[in-house]
Design a protein around this motif. Structure first.
Motif, PDB file in Angstrom:
ATOM      1  N   MET A   1      50.020  46.954  43.724  1.00 41.72           N
ATOM      2  CA  MET A   1      48.632  46.694  44.063  1.00 41.72           C
ATOM      3  C   MET A   1      48.595  45.878  45.353  1.00 41.72           C
ATOM      4  SD  MET A   1      45.879  44.881  41.677  1.00 41.72           S
ATOM      5  CE  MET A   1      44.664  43.861  42.411  1.00 41.72           C
ATOM      6  N   ASN A   2      47.913  46.395  46.325  1.00 48.41           N
ATOM      7  CA  ASN A   2      47.773  45.712  47.605  1.00 48.41           C
ATOM      8  C   ASN A   2      46.370  45.133  47.736  1.00 48.41           C
ATOM      9  OD1 ASN A   2      50.346  46.394  48.401  1.00 48.41           O
ATOM     10  ND2 ASN A   2      49.695  48.326  49.323  1.00 48.41           N
ATOM     11  N   LEU A   3      46.310  43.847  47.993  1.00 47.22           N
ATOM     12  CA  LEU A   3      45.025  43.202  48.232  1.00 47.22           C
ATOM     13  C   LEU A   3      44.786  43.130  49.734  1.00 47.22           C
ATOM     14  CD1 LEU A   3      45.013  40.203  45.746  1.00 47.22           C
ATOM     15  CD2 LEU A   3      43.648  42.274  45.635  1.00 47.22           C
ATOM     16  N   GLN A   4      43.609  43.506  50.100  1.00 50.22           N
ATOM     17  CA  GLN A   4      43.241  43.390  51.505  1.00 50.22           C
ATOM     18  C   GLN A   4      42.437  42.115  51.695  1.00 50.22           C
ATOM     19  OE1 GLN A   4      41.247  46.931  52.718  1.00 50.22           O
ATOM     20  NE2 GLN A   4      43.040  48.232  52.382  1.00 50.22           N
ATOM     21  N   LEU A   5      42.343  41.693  52.934  1.00 50.57           N
ATOM     22  CA  LEU A   5      41.598  40.479  53.253  1.00 50.57           C
ATOM     23  C   LEU A   5      40.148  40.586  52.817  1.00 50.57           C
ATOM     24  CD1 LEU A   5      41.601  37.698  54.510  1.00 50.57           C
ATOM     25  CD2 LEU A   5      41.164  38.758  56.727  1.00 50.57           C
ATOM     26  N   ASP A   7      38.959  42.160  50.254  1.00 49.90           N
ATOM     27  CA  ASP A   7      38.893  41.955  48.805  1.00 49.90           C
ATOM     28  C   ASP A   7      38.919  40.472  48.461  1.00 49.90           C
ATOM     29  OD1 ASP A   7      38.947  44.718  48.472  1.00 49.90           O
ATOM     30  OD2 ASP A   7      41.134  44.774  48.224  1.00 49.90           O
ATOM     31  N   ILE A   8      39.783  39.738  49.135  1.00 48.64           N
ATOM     32  CA  ILE A   8      39.890  38.302  48.895  1.00 48.64           C
ATOM     33  C   ILE A   8      38.609  37.585  49.308  1.00 48.64           C
ATOM     34  CG2 ILE A   8      41.141  36.201  49.554  1.00 48.64           C
ATOM     35  CD1 ILE A   8      43.637  37.995  49.813  1.00 48.64           C
ATOM     36  N   VAL A   9      38.030  37.978  50.422  1.00 49.54           N
ATOM     37  CA  VAL A   9      36.781  37.368  50.896  1.00 49.54           C
ATOM     38  C   VAL A   9      35.649  37.643  49.909  1.00 49.54           C
ATOM     39  CG1 VAL A   9      35.027  37.445  52.703  1.00 49.54           C
ATOM     40  CG2 VAL A   9      37.444  37.341  53.317  1.00 49.54           C
TER      41      VAL A   9
END
Length: 104
Positions: A1-5, A7-9
């Protein structure tokens, strides 16, 4: 699973929004309790058994940013006339409670 910036924001923004709502609700409950106690101590009747948000403003206080919240309410001394009141909080501390001039 890759989190992108992004998604975090989004998760951070949602978390901050939920925390702000929860904090505001708990301070509103504190305002209602302190308003009830204040009215009872003066032998006044708090009408509608509620307080309503009137103002929400961030301010600089003692080297910190705090939120100044004001809540309006109505009370009666005789059960007939309605008078206005306001309770103010700075952060989670009550700083003022004001009652409009009324008959005793």
């Amino acid at each position: 699973m890759n989190l992108q910036l992004s998604d975090i924001v989004i998760v951070l923004i949602l978390s901050v929004g939920i925390y702000a709502w929860w904090r505001n609700t708990s301070i509103r409950e504190q305002a209602l309790i302190s308003t009830k106690k204040h009215c009872e101590s003066l032998n006044l009747q708090l009408l509608d058994d509620s307080v309503a948000g009137a103002e929400w403003r961030p301010i600089w206080s003692q080297g910190q940013i705090k939120v100044r919240r004001s809540y309006k309410f109505e009370f009666s001394s005789s059960g007939i006339a309605r008078y206005q009141g306001k309770v103010t909080y700075l952060g989670n501390r009550q700083v003022e409670i004001w009652l409009s001039p009324h008959d005793f």
